[in-house]
Design a protein around this motif. Structure first.
Motif, PDB file in Angstrom:
ATOM      1  N   MET A   1      24.747  45.781  29.903  1.00 46.87           N
ATOM      2  CA  MET A   1      25.728  44.771  29.537  1.00 46.87           C
ATOM      3  C   MET A   1      27.134  45.342  29.611  1.00 46.87           C
ATOM      4  N   ILE A   2      27.330  46.517  29.021  1.00 44.21           N
ATOM      5  CA  ILE A   2      28.655  47.134  28.982  1.00 44.21           C
ATOM      6  C   ILE A   2      29.141  47.459  30.390  1.00 44.21           C
ATOM      7  N   ASP A   3      28.260  48.030  31.186  1.00 50.92           N
ATOM      8  CA  ASP A   3      28.630  48.423  32.541  1.00 50.92           C
ATOM      9  C   ASP A   3      28.942  47.210  33.411  1.00 50.92           C
ATOM     10  N   CYS A   4      28.146  46.148  33.269  1.00 55.15           N
ATOM     11  CA  CYS A   4      28.337  44.964  34.107  1.00 55.15           C
ATOM     12  C   CYS A   4      29.632  44.223  33.760  1.00 55.15           C
ATOM     13  N   VAL A   5      29.976  44.162  32.486  1.00 54.07           N
ATOM     14  CA  VAL A   5      31.251  43.559  32.089  1.00 54.07           C
ATOM     15  C   VAL A   5      32.406  44.378  32.647  1.00 54.07           C
ATOM     16  N   SER A   6      32.268  45.699  32.612  1.00 55.31           N
ATOM     17  CA  SER A   6      33.304  46.578  33.158  1.00 55.31           C
ATOM     18  C   SER A   6      33.476  46.364  34.657  1.00 55.31           C
ATOM     19  N   VAL A   7      32.362  46.161  35.366  1.00 57.16           N
ATOM     20  CA  VAL A   7      32.422  45.883  36.806  1.00 57.16           C
ATOM     21  C   VAL A   7      33.213  44.601  37.081  1.00 57.16           C
ATOM     22  N   LEU A   8      32.951  43.558  36.309  1.00 58.25           N
ATOM     23  CA  LEU A   8      33.659  42.292  36.502  1.00 58.25           C
ATOM     24  C   LEU A   8      35.163  42.468  36.297  1.00 58.25           C
ATOM     25  N   LEU A   9      35.552  43.168  35.243  1.00 60.16           N
ATOM     26  CA  LEU A   9      36.972  43.379  34.978  1.00 60.16           C
ATOM     27  C   LEU A   9      37.618  44.245  36.056  1.00 60.16           C
ATOM     28  N   ARG A  10      36.927  45.302  36.486  1.00 62.85           N
ATOM     29  CA  ARG A  10      37.463  46.169  37.543  1.00 62.85           C
ATOM     30  C   ARG A  10      37.675  45.388  38.830  1.00 62.85           C
ATOM     31  N   THR A  11      36.705  44.529  39.160  1.00 64.11           N
ATOM     32  CA  THR A  11      36.806  43.752  40.396  1.00 64.11           C
ATOM     33  C   THR A  11      37.970  42.787  40.335  1.00 64.11           C
ATOM     34  N   LYS A  12      38.147  42.121  39.192  1.00 58.72           N
ATOM     35  CA  LYS A  12      39.260  41.184  39.036  1.00 58.72           C
ATOM     36  C   LYS A  12      40.605  41.897  39.166  1.00 58.72           C
ATOM     37  N   LEU A  13      40.727  43.060  38.546  1.00 54.83           N
ATOM     38  CA  LEU A  13      41.970  43.831  38.646  1.00 54.83           C
ATOM     39  C   LEU A  13      42.209  44.328  40.065  1.00 54.83           C
ATOM     40  N   ALA A  14      41.135  44.712  40.760  1.00 54.83           N
ATOM     41  CA  ALA A  14      41.280  45.199  42.137  1.00 54.83           C
ATOM     42  C   ALA A  14      41.712  44.087  43.082  1.00 54.83           C
ATOM     43  N   ILE A  15      41.213  42.865  42.873  1.00 58.36           N
ATOM     44  CA  ILE A  15      41.617  41.728  43.706  1.00 58.36           C
ATOM     45  C   ILE A  15      43.101  41.445  43.518  1.00 58.36           C
ATOM     46  N   ASN A  16      43.560  41.421  42.253  1.00 57.37           N
ATOM     47  CA  ASN A  16      44.983  41.340  41.917  1.00 57.37           C
ATOM     48  C   ASN A  16      45.682  40.140  42.563  1.00 57.37           C
ATOM     49  N   HIS A  17      45.015  38.978  42.518  1.00 57.57           N
ATOM     50  CA  HIS A  17      45.626  37.724  42.969  1.00 57.57           C
ATOM     51  C   HIS A  17      45.822  36.841  41.744  1.00 57.57           C
ATOM     52  N   ALA A  18      46.991  36.248  41.616  1.00 56.15           N
ATOM     53  CA  ALA A  18      47.309  35.450  40.428  1.00 56.15           C
ATOM     54  C   ALA A  18      46.342  34.293  40.243  1.00 56.15           C
ATOM     55  N   GLU A  19      45.873  33.713  41.372  1.00 60.15           N
ATOM     56  CA  GLU A  19      44.997  32.552  41.268  1.00 60.15           C
ATOM     57  C   GLU A  19      43.533  32.929  41.033  1.00 60.15           C
ATOM     58  N   ILE A  20      43.201  34.211  41.176  1.00 53.33           N
ATOM     59  CA  ILE A  20      41.828  34.685  40.946  1.00 53.33           C
ATOM     60  C   ILE A  20      41.748  35.202  39.514  1.00 53.33           C
ATOM     61  N   LYS A  21      41.405  34.318  38.574  1.00 52.12           N
ATOM     62  CA  LYS A  21      41.424  34.735  37.171  1.00 52.12           C
ATOM     63  C   LYS A  21      40.201  34.301  36.368  1.00 52.12           C
ATOM     64  N   THR A  22      39.231  33.668  37.014  1.00 51.79           N
ATOM     65  CA  THR A  22      38.008  33.273  36.321  1.00 51.79           C
ATOM     66  C   THR A  22      36.809  33.971  36.957  1.00 51.79           C
ATOM     67  N   TYR A  23      35.710  33.990  36.239  1.00 50.26           N
ATOM     68  CA  TYR A  23      34.479  34.602  36.763  1.00 50.26           C
ATOM     69  C   TYR A  23      34.068  33.946  38.086  1.00 50.26           C
ATOM     70  N   PRO A  24      33.977  32.596  38.168  1.00 51.80           N
ATOM     71  CA  PRO A  24      33.610  31.990  39.450  1.00 51.80           C
ATOM     72  C   PRO A  24      34.584  32.329  40.569  1.00 51.80           C
ATOM     73  N   ALA A  25      35.881  32.409  40.259  1.00 50.03           N
ATOM     74  CA  ALA A  25      36.864  32.722  41.297  1.00 50.03           C
ATOM     75  C   ALA A  25      36.680  34.139  41.826  1.00 50.03           C
ATOM     76  N   VAL A  26      36.398  35.085  40.934  1.00 49.81           N
ATOM     77  CA  VAL A  26      36.153  36.468  41.348  1.00 49.81           C
ATOM     78  C   VAL A  26      34.914  36.537  42.238  1.00 49.81           C
ATOM     79  N   VAL A  27      33.843  35.873  41.801  1.00 48.83           N
ATOM     80  CA  VAL A  27      32.606  35.857  42.594  1.00 48.83           C
ATOM     81  C   VAL A  27      32.837  35.179  43.936  1.00 48.83           C
ATOM     82  N   GLY A  28      33.580  34.064  43.949  1.00 47.55           N
ATOM     83  CA  GLY A  28      33.857  33.366  45.195  1.00 47.55           C
ATOM     84  C   GLY A  28      34.630  34.229  46.173  1.00 47.55           C
ATOM     85  N   PHE A  29      35.601  34.995  45.692  1.00 47.88           N
ATOM     86  CA  PHE A  29      36.401  35.863  46.556  1.00 47.88           C
ATOM     87  C   PHE A  29      35.534  36.920  47.226  1.00 47.88           C
TER      88      PHE A  29
END
Length: 363
Positions: A1-29
């Motif tokens: 659980m801890i590792d997977c949440v960290s992966v989601l946050l790391r991926t969102k920060l790495a994408i670094n797009h203002a419009e990519i800010k939700t879980y579905p948006a990160v997965v869609g990208f």
């Protein structure tokens, strides 16, 4: 659980797009439209499932204080009246954070009070009846899928992260890691201690298993109130997706009407399935969609995120892009993700099978 949440946050920060800010948006990208729609469905199903279960659990707790639980449906209706006004504020995380803090204080008091009673019972009477170190059974998959549900807070992480000041977001991942570590430790200590103290008597909640006393009644009230104050936070991720999909302006009359209708529907569902099905309902939700939110999708993000960020997704069809998860080189990080995916598959198939069988056979 801890590792997977960290992966989601790391991926969102790495994408670094203002419009990519939700879980579905990160997965869609990273993974494309199909997985984005799957994430939306899973989030809505899981978070609204939480809402139904909160009604179930809180109402069962309160009704157990009166006439042996005969007022369950009454307390479901009362819970609807209490939480619905708070869900009108789903765009005001700053206000709802205070409700969540109140819920946290109540839970903290319940943990402390219940733990004290557990230790007292253990010191006076020893282990509870039928306490076993290990019971080999394939039904461990029901246990795992239920905990995939109860530990699944991944849907709330990005809405909270989005409310944090931009300069503090890189440090937010560290806060989440230590917070979740604390949560897991509390789950283990609290659960094991309760099982040692009450054994076979412990079928639902440690609080419910406490011996009859004024302390137990106080703990029950605090736990039930914590669920109601925590309800709006669980409601937010799913209602935001619903509002966006239906083009509903948050705070409008249409939005408030939608919230009233949904809360009544959740209450009707909770009243219909009854208070005895809490564990099975949690297991079903965990196996059906919770395991994918918690493990499957983050593991795929970890495996394919770098390729998507490098622009490789545009060079492949969706199917061939997914095949990149098997592309060498194979390192510890990749092997770890393969283990996660295998665990998710086992819990998904096995948890669904044993949950459905339990419903059909009544065991």
């Amino acid at each position: 659980m801890i590792d997977c949440v960290s992966v989601l946050l790391r991926t969102k920060l790495a994408i670094n797009h203002a419009e990519i800010k939700t879980y579905p948006a990160v997965v869609g990208f990273v993974l494309g439209d199909f997985f984005q729609q799957l994430t939306k469905f899973s989030l809505i199903f899981t978070q609204f499932g939480f809402c139904i279960m909160y009604f179930q659990y809180a109402s069962a707790i309160f009704s157990s204080l009166f006439a042996g639980g005969a007022f369950y449906s009454f307390f479901v209706a009362l819970s609807i009246l209490l939480v619905t006004p708070m869900t009108f504020l789903s765009n005001r995380m700053d206000i709802l954070a205070y409700a969540s803090m109140v819920a946290g204080v109540f839970v903290g008091l319940v943990l402390c009070g219940t733990t004290a009673v557990d230790i007292q019972n253990l010191s006076q009477f020893g282990f509870g009846p039928d306490v076993f170190m290990c019971v080999p059974t394939a039904r461990i998959l029901v246990f795992l899928s239920g905990h995939m549900f109860s530990l699944e807070g991944i849907g709330i992480v990005l809405p909270v992260e989005n409310s944090v000041a931009p300069n503090d977001r890189p440090r937010f991942r560290v806060v989440v890691k230590y917070t979740l570590t604390g949560v897991v430790i509390l789950y283990i200590v609290f659960g094991v201690l309760g099982y040692m103290a009450y054994g076979a008597v412990l079928t639902n909640s440690v609080v419910q298993a406490l011996p009859p006393s004024l302390i137990k009644n106080v703990m029950q009230c605090l736990l039930g109130l914590s669920l109601l104050f925590g309800y709006p936070i669980q409601f937010i991720p799913a209602i935001q997706l619903v509002d966006k999909s239906l083009d509903i302006q948050d705070g409008s009359t249409r939005a408030n009407l939608m919230r009233v209708v949904l809360n009544i529907a959740f209450g009707v569902a909770a009243a219909s399935i009854g208070q005895e099905t809490i564990n099975l309902f949690a297991s079903f939700l965990g196996a059906f969609v919770g395991v994918h939110l918690m493990i499957t999708l983050p593991a795929l993000l970890a495996l394919l995120g770098p390729a998507a960020l490098d622009g490789e997704r545009e060079n492949y069809s969706s199917f061939h892009f997914l095949l990149l998860i098997f592309k060498p080189p194979y390192n510890v990080k990749k092997i770890k993700c393969y283990v996660y995916l295998l665990l998710a598959l086992v819990v998904w198939v096995g948890g669904m099978y044993y949950t459905i069988r339990s419903v059909l056979t009544g065991t």
